[in-house]
Design a protein around this motif. Structure first.
Motif, PDB file in Angstrom:
ATOM      1  N   VAL A   6       8.325  -9.375 -12.683  1.00 37.12           N
ATOM      2  CA  VAL A   6       8.042  -8.351 -11.677  1.00 37.12           C
ATOM      3  C   VAL A   6       7.460  -7.153 -12.421  1.00 37.12           C
ATOM      4  CG1 VAL A   6       9.017  -6.851  -9.900  1.00 37.12           C
ATOM      5  CG2 VAL A   6       9.910  -9.173 -10.209  1.00 37.12           C
ATOM      6  N   GLU A   7       6.220  -6.793 -12.101  1.00 41.13           N
ATOM      7  CA  GLU A   7       5.526  -5.724 -12.810  1.00 41.13           C
ATOM      8  C   GLU A   7       5.715  -4.368 -12.157  1.00 41.13           C
ATOM      9  OE1 GLU A   7       1.510  -7.089 -13.000  1.00 41.13           O
ATOM     10  OE2 GLU A   7       2.011  -8.702 -14.391  1.00 41.13           O
ATOM     11  N   ALA A   8       5.985  -4.348 -10.852  1.00 42.15           N
ATOM     12  CA  ALA A   8       6.188  -3.103 -10.116  1.00 42.15           C
ATOM     13  C   ALA A   8       6.999  -3.419  -8.870  1.00 42.15           C
ATOM     14  CB  ALA A   8       4.840  -2.485  -9.719  1.00 42.15           C
ATOM     15  N   PRO A   9       7.824  -2.465  -8.410  1.00 39.09           N
ATOM     16  CA  PRO A   9       8.587  -2.713  -7.178  1.00 39.09           C
ATOM     17  C   PRO A   9       7.680  -2.650  -5.956  1.00 39.09           C
ATOM     18  CG  PRO A   9       8.977  -0.484  -7.964  1.00 39.09           C
ATOM     19  CD  PRO A   9       8.119  -1.165  -9.000  1.00 39.09           C
ATOM     20  N   LEU A  10       7.904  -3.545  -5.016  1.00 36.78           N
ATOM     21  CA  LEU A  10       7.178  -3.540  -3.749  1.00 36.78           C
ATOM     22  C   LEU A  10       8.035  -2.761  -2.758  1.00 36.78           C
ATOM     23  CD1 LEU A  10       4.865  -4.462  -1.950  1.00 36.78           C
ATOM     24  CD2 LEU A  10       6.098  -6.600  -1.586  1.00 36.78           C
ATOM     25  N   VAL A  11       7.664  -1.525  -2.508  1.00 38.08           N
ATOM     26  CA  VAL A  11       8.458  -0.620  -1.681  1.00 38.08           C
ATOM     27  C   VAL A  11       8.075  -0.785  -0.220  1.00 38.08           C
ATOM     28  CG1 VAL A  11       9.061   1.783  -1.245  1.00 38.08           C
ATOM     29  CG2 VAL A  11       8.633   1.009  -3.589  1.00 38.08           C
ATOM     30  N   LEU A  12       9.080  -1.001   0.612  1.00 40.60           N
ATOM     31  CA  LEU A  12       8.874  -1.131   2.048  1.00 40.60           C
ATOM     32  C   LEU A  12       9.492   0.076   2.741  1.00 40.60           C
ATOM     33  CD1 LEU A  12       9.864  -4.888   2.465  1.00 40.60           C
ATOM     34  CD2 LEU A  12       7.582  -3.916   2.216  1.00 40.60           C
ATOM     35  N   GLY A  13       8.678   0.797   3.497  1.00 39.33           N
ATOM     36  CA  GLY A  13       9.190   1.926   4.259  1.00 39.33           C
ATOM     37  C   GLY A  13       9.852   1.456   5.533  1.00 39.33           C
ATOM     38  N   GLU A  14      10.552   2.362   6.205  1.00 36.13           N
ATOM     39  CA  GLU A  14      11.251   2.011   7.432  1.00 36.13           C
ATOM     40  C   GLU A  14      10.315   1.507   8.513  1.00 36.13           C
ATOM     41  OE1 GLU A  14      14.378   4.316   9.821  1.00 36.13           O
ATOM     42  OE2 GLU A  14      14.695   4.906   7.727  1.00 36.13           O
ATOM     43  N   ARG A  15       9.150   2.100   8.604  1.00 37.43           N
ATOM     44  CA  ARG A  15       8.208   1.729   9.653  1.00 37.43           C
ATOM     45  C   ARG A  15       6.834   1.361   9.070  1.00 37.43           C
ATOM     46  NH1 ARG A  15      11.490   2.835  13.388  1.00 37.43           N
ATOM     47  NH2 ARG A  15      12.147   4.714  14.359  1.00 37.43           N
ATOM     48  N   SER A  16       6.832   0.679   7.978  1.00 39.11           N
ATOM     49  CA  SER A  16       5.551   0.314   7.373  1.00 39.11           C
ATOM     50  C   SER A  16       5.434  -1.203   7.291  1.00 39.11           C
ATOM     51  CB  SER A  16       5.423   0.923   5.976  1.00 39.11           C
ATOM     52  OG  SER A  16       6.383   0.359   5.113  1.00 39.11           O
ATOM     53  N   SER A  17       4.235  -1.644   7.083  1.00 33.59           N
ATOM     54  CA  SER A  17       4.016  -3.072   6.872  1.00 33.59           C
ATOM     55  C   SER A  17       3.203  -3.236   5.592  1.00 33.59           C
ATOM     56  CB  SER A  17       3.287  -3.691   8.058  1.00 33.59           C
ATOM     57  OG  SER A  17       2.003  -3.129   8.183  1.00 33.59           O
ATOM     58  N   VAL A  18       3.411  -4.362   4.949  1.00 36.47           N
ATOM     59  CA  VAL A  18       2.712  -4.666   3.706  1.00 36.47           C
ATOM     60  C   VAL A  18       2.155  -6.072   3.810  1.00 36.47           C
ATOM     61  CG1 VAL A  18       2.959  -4.989   1.218  1.00 36.47           C
ATOM     62  CG2 VAL A  18       4.220  -3.161   2.352  1.00 36.47           C
ATOM     63  N   MET A  19       0.889  -6.214   3.475  1.00 32.79           N
ATOM     64  CA  MET A  19       0.294  -7.543   3.387  1.00 32.79           C
ATOM     65  C   MET A  19       0.599  -8.088   1.992  1.00 32.79           C
ATOM     66  SD  MET A  19      -3.391  -6.811   5.171  1.00 32.79           S
ATOM     67  CE  MET A  19      -3.923  -8.500   5.015  1.00 32.79           C
ATOM     68  N   VAL A  20       1.016  -9.354   1.926  1.00 36.08           N
ATOM     69  CA  VAL A  20       1.354  -9.979   0.654  1.00 36.08           C
ATOM     70  C   VAL A  20       0.459 -11.201   0.474  1.00 36.08           C
ATOM     71  CG1 VAL A  20       3.148 -11.156  -0.672  1.00 36.08           C
ATOM     72  CG2 VAL A  20       3.745  -9.190   0.747  1.00 36.08           C
ATOM     73  N   GLN A  21      -0.034 -11.358  -0.738  1.00 30.89           N
ATOM     74  CA  GLN A  21      -0.884 -12.494  -1.072  1.00 30.89           C
ATOM     75  C   GLN A  21      -0.350 -13.140  -2.344  1.00 30.89           C
ATOM     76  OE1 GLN A  21      -4.883 -12.066  -3.050  1.00 30.89           O
ATOM     77  NE2 GLN A  21      -5.551 -12.629  -0.993  1.00 30.89           N
ATOM     78  N   VAL A  22      -0.157 -14.455  -2.294  1.00 33.26           N
ATOM     79  CA  VAL A  22       0.281 -15.207  -3.466  1.00 33.26           C
ATOM     80  C   VAL A  22      -0.864 -16.122  -3.881  1.00 33.26           C
ATOM     81  CG1 VAL A  22       1.967 -16.832  -4.394  1.00 33.26           C
ATOM     82  CG2 VAL A  22       2.685 -15.125  -2.698  1.00 33.26           C
ATOM     83  N   SER A  23      -1.277 -16.009  -5.125  1.00 34.47           N
ATOM     84  CA  SER A  23      -2.389 -16.796  -5.659  1.00 34.47           C
ATOM     85  C   SER A  23      -1.836 -17.795  -6.675  1.00 34.47           C
ATOM     86  CB  SER A  23      -3.386 -15.841  -6.329  1.00 34.47           C
ATOM     87  OG  SER A  23      -4.323 -16.556  -7.080  1.00 34.47           O
ATOM     88  N   ARG A  36       0.286 -15.443  -9.119  1.00 34.12           N
ATOM     89  CA  ARG A  36       0.238 -13.984  -9.080  1.00 34.12           C
ATOM     90  C   ARG A  36       0.579 -13.531  -7.660  1.00 34.12           C
ATOM     91  NH1 ARG A  36      -5.484 -12.438 -11.155  1.00 34.12           N
ATOM     92  NH2 ARG A  36      -6.016 -14.037  -9.663  1.00 34.12           N
ATOM     93  N   VAL A  37       1.310 -12.416  -7.571  1.00 33.34           N
ATOM     94  CA  VAL A  37       1.706 -11.873  -6.271  1.00 33.34           C
ATOM     95  C   VAL A  37       1.094 -10.485  -6.122  1.00 33.34           C
ATOM     96  CG1 VAL A  37       3.640 -11.221  -4.779  1.00 33.34           C
ATOM     97  CG2 VAL A  37       3.867 -13.166  -6.354  1.00 33.34           C
ATOM     98  N   PHE A  38       0.352 -10.296  -5.016  1.00 37.49           N
ATOM     99  CA  PHE A  38      -0.310  -9.024  -4.735  1.00 37.49           C
ATOM    100  C   PHE A  38       0.196  -8.475  -3.402  1.00 37.49           C
ATOM    101  CE2 PHE A  38      -3.228 -11.578  -7.219  1.00 37.49           C
ATOM    102  CZ  PHE A  38      -3.731 -10.684  -8.159  1.00 37.49           C
ATOM    103  N   GLY A  39       0.053  -7.186  -3.219  1.00 40.76           N
ATOM    104  CA  GLY A  39       0.400  -6.575  -1.944  1.00 40.76           C
ATOM    105  C   GLY A  39      -0.462  -5.361  -1.687  1.00 40.76           C
ATOM    106  N   ARG A  40      -0.578  -5.006  -0.397  1.00 37.22           N
ATOM    107  CA  ARG A  40      -1.273  -3.777  -0.042  1.00 37.22           C
ATOM    108  C   ARG A  40      -0.769  -3.323   1.322  1.00 37.22           C
ATOM    109  NH1 ARG A  40      -7.549  -4.984   1.647  1.00 37.22           N
ATOM    110  NH2 ARG A  40      -7.079  -5.909   3.666  1.00 37.22           N
ATOM    111  N   SER A  41      -0.775  -2.022   1.507  1.00 38.43           N
ATOM    112  CA  SER A  41      -0.402  -1.465   2.810  1.00 38.43           C
ATOM    113  C   SER A  41      -1.621  -0.744   3.369  1.00 38.43           C
ATOM    114  CB  SER A  41       0.783  -0.510   2.682  1.00 38.43           C
ATOM    115  OG  SER A  41       0.512   0.492   1.749  1.00 38.43           O
ATOM    116  N   GLY A  42      -1.830  -0.896   4.663  1.00 40.66           N
ATOM    117  CA  GLY A  42      -2.976  -0.249   5.301  1.00 40.66           C
ATOM    118  C   GLY A  42      -4.284  -0.760   4.740  1.00 40.66           C
ATOM    119  N   GLU A  43      -5.208   0.159   4.551  1.00 45.46           N
ATOM    120  CA  GLU A  43      -6.543  -0.192   4.066  1.00 45.46           C
ATOM    121  C   GLU A  43      -6.688  -0.019   2.556  1.00 45.46           C
ATOM    122  OE1 GLU A  43      -8.886  -1.564   6.015  1.00 45.46           O
ATOM    123  OE2 GLU A  43      -7.346  -1.522   7.575  1.00 45.46           O
TER     124      GLU A  43
END
Length: 197
Positions: A6-23, A36-43
């Motif tokens: 795990v290279e960085a924590p994936l922080v989830l807010g109370e009312r947020s969404s995160v797109m996750v991609q596993v390659s 590899r595991v990637f994530g992004r929130s919003g744009e």
């Protein structure tokens, strides 16, 4: 899973969404694949959160039979553990407070963990709250103030042998002298293997 860092924590807010991609990469001559595991929130752009290596499945270990907890293991008090952890900034909600009993014998630790309330296990190999509770015994020994909380960031030799567990028996064994590398053996309450890390 041969390795996951795990290279960085994936922080989830109370009312947020995160797109996750596993390659998952192509298999090499041994059948091993990079992951590899990637994530992004919003744009925003994609952030890499973890890297690892997958390998072909190995055999399932035998069930653990014998007395539980092992003869001679000394109970460790857990009174106020989650309150002490909260005082250090580690807020565990009700679903993540599943550590129920801990024993110590020499350098080995033993625990019983449960998935509290309505923590459904559908969709998980092993529920994250149950796995997390299996590691909470690392904070249990102090009895008073929690002086150090260790959070895992590298997992190796991971094998999942059963799904749907809502309660586990945990055996934690230090692998090196420093105690920074540990082995976890997870079984169901009958001793049948669930996972190994």
């Amino acid at each position: 899973m041969e390795d996951l860092t795990v290279e960085a924590p994936l922080v989830l807010g109370e009312r947020s969404s995160v797109m996750v991609q596993v390659s998952v990469g192509e298999a090499d001559e041994r059948g091993w694949r990079g992951v590899r595991v990637f994530g992004r929130s919003g744009e925003g752009g994609w952030t890499r959160y973890a890297t690892g290596v997958l390998s072909p499945v190995v055999g399932v270990p035998e069930a653990v039979v014998g007395v539980w907890p092992p003869s001679g293991a000394e109970p460790v008090g857990l009174a106020g553990l989650y309150e002490r952890l909260a005082g250090r900034g580690y807020q565990y909600g009700p679903l993540f407070q599943g550590l129920k009993a801990v024993w110590r014998q020499g350098r080995e630790w033993f625990a019983e963990v449960v998935l509290p309330g309505d923590g459904g296990v559908s969709g998980y190999g092993i529920h994250p709250a149950l796995l997390d509770a299996a590691l909470h015994m690392l904070a249990a020994p102090s009895g008073g103030a929690v002086e150090e909380v260790r959070l895992p960031f590298n997992f190796a030799g991971v094998g999942l042998y059963a799904t749907g567990a809502t309660a586990l028996r945990v055996r934690l064994t230090p692998v090196d002298e420093s105690g920074d590398t540990i082995s976890l053996q997870l079984t169901d309450p009958t001793g049948a293997p669930v996972a190994h890390i």
